[in-house]
Write a protein that holds these residues in place. Structure first.
Motif, mmCIF file in Angstrom:
data_model
loop_
_atom_site.group_PDB
_atom_site.id
_atom_site.type_symbol
_atom_site.label_atom_id
_atom_site.label_comp_id
_atom_site.label_asym_id
_atom_site.label_seq_id
_atom_site.Cartn_x
_atom_site.Cartn_y
_atom_site.Cartn_z
ATOM 1 N N SER A 113 0.812 -1.106 -0.135
ATOM 2 C CA SER A 113 0.058 0.173 0.003
ATOM 3 C C SER A 113 1.006 1.120 0.193
ATOM 4 N N VAL A 114 0.562 2.212 -0.820
ATOM 5 C CA VAL A 114 1.245 3.467 -0.922
ATOM 6 C C VAL A 114 0.736 4.539 -0.180
ATOM 7 N N PHE A 115 -0.351 4.209 0.686
ATOM 8 C CA PHE A 115 -0.888 5.113 1.621
ATOM 9 C C PHE A 115 -0.558 4.980 2.955
ATOM 10 N N GLU A 116 -0.878 5.966 3.839
ATOM 11 C CA GLU A 116 -0.732 6.046 5.188
ATOM 12 C C GLU A 116 -1.215 4.579 6.026
ATOM 13 N N MET A 117 -0.282 4.216 6.917
ATOM 14 C CA MET A 117 -0.705 2.968 7.565
ATOM 15 C C MET A 117 -2.094 3.010 8.302
ATOM 16 N N ASP A 118 -2.758 2.013 8.403
ATOM 17 C CA ASP A 118 -4.056 1.859 9.092
ATOM 18 C C ASP A 118 -3.823 1.424 10.712
ATOM 19 N N GLU A 119 -4.512 2.182 11.468
ATOM 20 C CA GLU A 119 -4.291 1.931 12.788
ATOM 21 C C GLU A 119 -5.300 1.406 13.773
ATOM 22 N N VAL A 120 -5.335 0.653 14.616
ATOM 23 C CA VAL A 120 -6.360 0.334 15.463
ATOM 24 C C VAL A 120 -6.740 1.596 16.392
ATOM 25 N N VAL A 121 -8.161 1.720 16.183
ATOM 26 C CA VAL A 121 -8.819 2.797 16.765
ATOM 27 C C VAL A 121 -9.157 2.615 18.302
ATOM 28 N N VAL A 122 -8.570 3.387 19.303
ATOM 29 C CA VAL A 122 -8.705 3.028 20.644
ATOM 30 C C VAL A 122 -10.127 3.828 21.248
ATOM 31 N N SER A 123 -10.376 4.670 20.584
ATOM 32 C CA SER A 123 -11.180 5.929 21.235
ATOM 33 C C SER A 123 -12.652 5.299 20.970
ATOM 34 N N THR A 124 -12.990 4.279 20.079
ATOM 35 C CA THR A 124 -14.229 3.661 20.122
ATOM 36 C C THR A 124 -14.438 2.494 20.659
ATOM 37 N N PRO A 125 -15.582 1.935 21.141
ATOM 38 C CA PRO A 125 -15.398 0.695 22.086
ATOM 39 C C PRO A 125 -14.945 -0.493 21.295
ATOM 40 N N PHE A 126 -15.241 -0.630 20.105
ATOM 41 C CA PHE A 126 -14.834 -2.442 19.515
ATOM 42 C C PHE A 126 -13.423 -2.292 18.971
ATOM 43 N N ASN A 127 -12.538 -0.957 19.049
ATOM 44 C CA ASN A 127 -11.221 -1.421 18.790
ATOM 45 C C ASN A 127 -10.657 -1.833 17.449
ATOM 46 N N LYS A 128 -11.656 -1.538 16.357
ATOM 47 C CA LYS A 128 -11.424 -1.767 14.978
ATOM 48 C C LYS A 128 -10.470 -1.083 14.370
ATOM 49 N N LEU A 129 -9.850 -1.498 13.182
ATOM 50 C CA LEU A 129 -8.951 -0.560 12.281
ATOM 51 C C LEU A 129 -9.626 0.442 11.890
ATOM 52 N N GLN A 130 -8.929 1.617 11.683
ATOM 53 C CA GLN A 130 -9.767 2.936 11.188
ATOM 54 C C GLN A 130 -10.612 2.706 9.982
ATOM 55 N N SER A 131 -10.084 1.769 9.047
ATOM 56 C CA SER A 131 -10.757 1.391 7.873
ATOM 57 C C SER A 131 -11.960 0.434 8.036
ATOM 58 N N GLN A 132 -12.106 -0.123 9.167
ATOM 59 C CA GLN A 132 -13.296 -0.885 9.552
ATOM 60 C C GLN A 132 -14.308 -0.345 10.290
ATOM 61 N N ASN A 133 -14.125 0.904 10.963
ATOM 62 C CA ASN A 133 -14.715 1.739 12.137
ATOM 63 C C ASN A 133 -15.864 2.306 11.443
ATOM 64 N N VAL A 134 -17.128 1.952 12.266
ATOM 65 C CA VAL A 134 -18.281 2.745 11.735
ATOM 66 C C VAL A 134 -18.265 4.137 11.893
ATOM 67 N N MET A 135 -17.737 4.547 12.729
ATOM 68 C CA MET A 135 -17.589 6.232 13.020
ATOM 69 C C MET A 135 -16.121 6.659 12.095
ATOM 70 N N LYS A 136 -16.200 7.754 11.516
ATOM 71 C CA LYS A 136 -14.959 8.020 10.791
ATOM 72 C C LYS A 136 -14.353 8.768 12.036
ATOM 73 N N VAL A 137 -13.078 8.379 12.398
ATOM 74 C CA VAL A 137 -12.157 8.947 13.283
ATOM 75 C C VAL A 137 -10.805 9.310 12.860
ATOM 76 N N GLU A 138 -10.610 10.408 12.803
ATOM 77 C CA GLU A 138 -9.199 10.694 12.389
ATOM 78 C C GLU A 138 -8.028 10.280 13.298
ATOM 79 N N HIS A 139 -6.966 9.724 12.652
ATOM 80 C CA HIS A 139 -5.758 9.322 13.451
ATOM 81 C C HIS A 139 -4.468 9.580 12.956
ATOM 82 N N GLU A 140 -3.808 10.300 13.727
ATOM 83 C CA GLU A 140 -2.579 10.945 13.342
ATOM 84 C C GLU A 140 -1.394 10.557 14.433
#
Length: 735
Positions: free
Chosen positions: A98-125
């Motif tokens: 992948s040439v784009f930014e690395m996907d990350e596990v989202v901790v701020s939402t309850p089910f700790n999905k990857l950002q790309s899998q999350n129901v809510m759009k969460v910005e990760h930096e």
């Protein structure tokens, strides 16, 4: 020496025997092993790295499910779950490029999905990415994220703004604990240092379902620095120099881990002189000094994981009151100034059962804030002590449904010790209970939740009736029900749709309920309203994302309706030459969004072009504009990636052009702001000289020394411009 430190700190781990294990190999699409892949189990705070043959191993794991993330630069992040661990488990992974930014596990939402899998759009930096932009403070870096801005006082004080909402409408979390530091005040900043922080997640919209009161506008969730990989010892030293403020930022840290025990510590010191504007003059007393210390210790075995962290932060802030006056490069603050001591203690525990788990966060914050007008005797001193608790039970998965039930609460006391009272002595108690469920099928996900909260505020009477500084006794209770519903689906393989509807609330704070005097920094006499109602909002968010191997596009739109929006309005009266403002309420609407694209042309693998646009409009029901709404912004970046033989790796060079438009949509006591364009350059990479390796960053911000005044600058009313050209040089050595 490293072995001795390991033995002293973590010697107990040899007494423990491993139970469940997971081993595997990570390969690329050509089935070649990938060394150096980061393999991380977030619930256990355990990490490792694949060896030269692409192999990894975890031991002494709990029963039940096991979730692990595989991350490597240039490849798509994978988040894998073994639903039920056996004594010995094998999990082989093939990562796709992948040439784009690395996907990350989202901790701020309850089910700790990857950002790309999350129901809510969460910005990760990552904080490393923000630091590469050359900003001098954490909040300046956050303001580069689309939809996030800052209300600033010079370079030392910044308050986050998410889609036009700020102050107590934006909740900040660090180390899993909500930050409470008198953030309602105009001269009260974030109180966090970026050293020892791994990344930030931004929820742009009501998150009261997850966090309760004050998350009406959104959440900034700071993830602390990860522990070292298992059975390793790491130390690093970083140094940055800022030409504009003749400032310095130094940080040194060490960390080590075994199979079970983990330890880290980091100390930082930040010092800056008065900042210079474009013509070379300095803004008197905008200098500041900051000392920060973070440490943590963790333990995990086959039954539970526990992490104890502590953060001490000391701030000495000058308050610029005279504008362009005495010119000095001294770093010793003058009067008026602030002195702030902040202690944050957090304890995270995860208890693993056969097919479920209990996640408990406990936090204690002691915030000691003093203001000195003309002597070292504090004219105003407030101590805010806050105890937080947050417990979530993750039920056993039933088919494709995941369910969480949780309780949250807070006990807070505010005590005054100075001659002046900004708010009265008071006690606040929160209690909330919530439930949320996630249902996933095919390429779609549905998530819903419901929550009830109660906040009780009591305060003591103070002063003489009818005089400035009088506060009547207060006893108010606020209740609120909130709900959220989110849907995510793939309309086509590269196209994702997210639709979220959520409610949020915010109970009025003590300043809004009880103020009776001149609020420091505002130059106006403010009168509170003890009869204020709870702010309640409903927000709808729509997100579309398109991504293929060389092109990424997103568009976010939102509409936010707020009932009983609290704001100050002039009464027409004058007290001691100060205009009188009273707190009142009206319904309000905010709407807008963000759009952007990232283009990576083939076959120019070294070239990236990124652009984004953000806009927000805020109005009351009477069609007047809301105050403190950020101006529209268009941000463009060209980034190249390269290496020079073997001695310069992971090199990058960036050209950034940020255009902020004029802001004519202002409230009755605001003035319009002119537009401006800033040009920024960046260069960096990893230098390898023999066995020595270090990272270097060089940034030129506001390269053409543009004179401008940001609309959300608190120095705008005095006509004082923002910071001029600033060259930032940073180096980081891994010792």
């Amino acid at each position: 020496m490293k072995k001795i430190i390991l033995a002293l700190i973590l010697g107990f781990s040899s007494l423990l025997s491993a139970q469940n294990t997971v081993t595997g190999t990570v390969t690329d699409p050509q089935n070649q092993p990938l060394p150096g892949v980061s393999v991380y189990a977030p619930e256990l705070h355990k990490g490792t790295t694949t060896d030269a043959n692409g192999k990894y191993e975890f031991t002494n794991l709990p029963n039940g499910s096991f979730r692990v993330a595989f991350t490597f630069v240039g490849f798509t992040t994978q988040n894998k779950t073994i639903s039920k661990l056996l004594k010995e488990n094998t999990l082989d992974i093939t990562l796709s490029e992948s040439v784009f930014e690395m996907d990350e596990v989202v901790v701020s939402t309850p089910f700790n999905k990857l950002q790309s899998q999350n129901v809510m759009k969460v910005e990760h930096e990552s904080i490393k990415t923000l630091q590469q932009k050359g900003t001098s403070t954490l909040i300046e870096g956050l303001a580069t994220i689309p939809g996030v801005s800052q209300i600033s006082t010079g370079t030392s004080i910044g308050k986050p703004v998410i889609r036009g909402l700020s102050g107590n409408r934006v909740l900040v979390y660090s180390q899993g604990v909500r930050i409470e530091n008198q953030q309602f005040g105009d001269e009260h900043g974030l109180g966090l240092n970026d050293a020892g922080i791994e990344s930030v997640e931004v929820i742009k919209g009501p998150a009261s379902l997850l966090y309760g009161s004050d998350a009406l506008g959104g959440v900034l969730y700071f993830n602390p620095e990860k522990f070292a990989d298992e059975n390793t010892f790491k130390a690093n030293f970083s140094q940055k120099y800022f030409t504009n403020t003749e400032g310095s930022n130094s940080s040194i840290g060490l960390k080590t881990s075994t199979d079970n025990w983990k330890f880290l510590a980091r100390g930082s010191f930040n010092t800056h002189s008065d900042y210079k504007i474009a013509d070379g003059d300095r803004v008197t007393n905008s200098r500041y000094n900051e000392t920060d210390f973070k440490t943590g210790i963790g333990y995990s075995n086959s039954s539970f994981s526990s992490v104890l962290r502590y953060n001490y932060n000391k701030l000495d802030l000058g308050i610029p009151e005279d504008g362009i006056a005495e010119q000095s490069s001294s770093k010793n603050t003058m009067f008026p100034r602030q002195g702030i001591f902040n202690h944050l203690l957090s304890l995270n525990n995860v208890i693993f059962f056969e097919n479920s788990k209990l996640d408990v966060d406990l936090g204690y914050i002691a915030n000691d804030r003093s203001e000195f007008e003309d002597s070292n005797d504090a004219s105003l001193r407030m101590k805010l002590n806050t105890f937080n608790y947050n417990a979530k039970y993750h039920f056993p998965k039933m088919g494709k449904i995941e369910t969480i039930l949780g309780v949250q609460g807070m006990h807070q006391t505010n005590t005054n010790f100075g001659e002046e009272f900004l708010i009265p002595d008071a006690t606040t108690n929160d209690f909330g209970v919530f439930g949320t469920a996630n249902y996933e099928w095919n390429n779609s996900v549905l998530q819903a939740g419901l929550r009830f909260d109660n906040r009780n505020i009591t305060s003591e009477e103070h002063g003489i009736t009818g005089e400035e500084g009088y506060f009547q006794a207060l006893d108010r209770s606020f209740d609120s029900f909130n709900a959220s519903l989110g849907y995510k689906t793939k309309l086509a393989e590269p196209l994702t749709l997210r639709l979220n509807v959520a409610t949020g609330f915010r109970a009025p704070n003590l300043a809004e309920l009880t103020s009776n005097g001149v609020h420091e920094g505002t130059n106006r006499y403010e009168i509170g309203n003890p009869n204020l109602k709870t702010e309640q909002n409903v927000q709808t968010d729509l997100n579309l994302e398109y991504k293929n191997s060389h092109f990424e596009f997103f568009v976010n739109g939102f509409y936010n309706h707020v009932n009983n929006y609290i704001y100050t309005s002039p009464t027409g009266d004058v007290i001691d030459d100060n205009d009188v403002f009273a707190y009142i309420q009206d319904n309000a609407q905010l709407y807008g969004g963000e759009a952007g694209l990232h283009f990576h042309p083939h076959p120019l693998d070294w070239l990236h072009f990124e652009t984004s646009f953000e806009t927000v409009t805020g109005k009351k029901d009477n069609k007047d504009y809301l105050p403190l709404i950020p101006a529209n912004n268009w941000n463009n970046t060209i980034r190249t990636e390269f290496k020079i033989k073997d001695w310069f790796q992971e090199g990058f060079a960036t050209l950034n052009v940020s255009s902020t438009f004029k802001q004519d949509n202002v409230s009755g006591f605001e003035t319009a702001s002119k537009g401006y364009t800033l040009v920024n350059l960046g260069f960096g990479g990893t230098v390898k000289l023999g066995k020595t390796a270090f990272d270097v960053n060089l940034n030129g911000n506001n390269l053409f020394d543009k004179e401008y005044i940001a609309h959300l600058s608190r120095l705008k009313t005095d006509g004082i411009p923002n910071i001029g050209r600033n060259i930032v040089l940073g180096v980081n050595f891994n010792l």
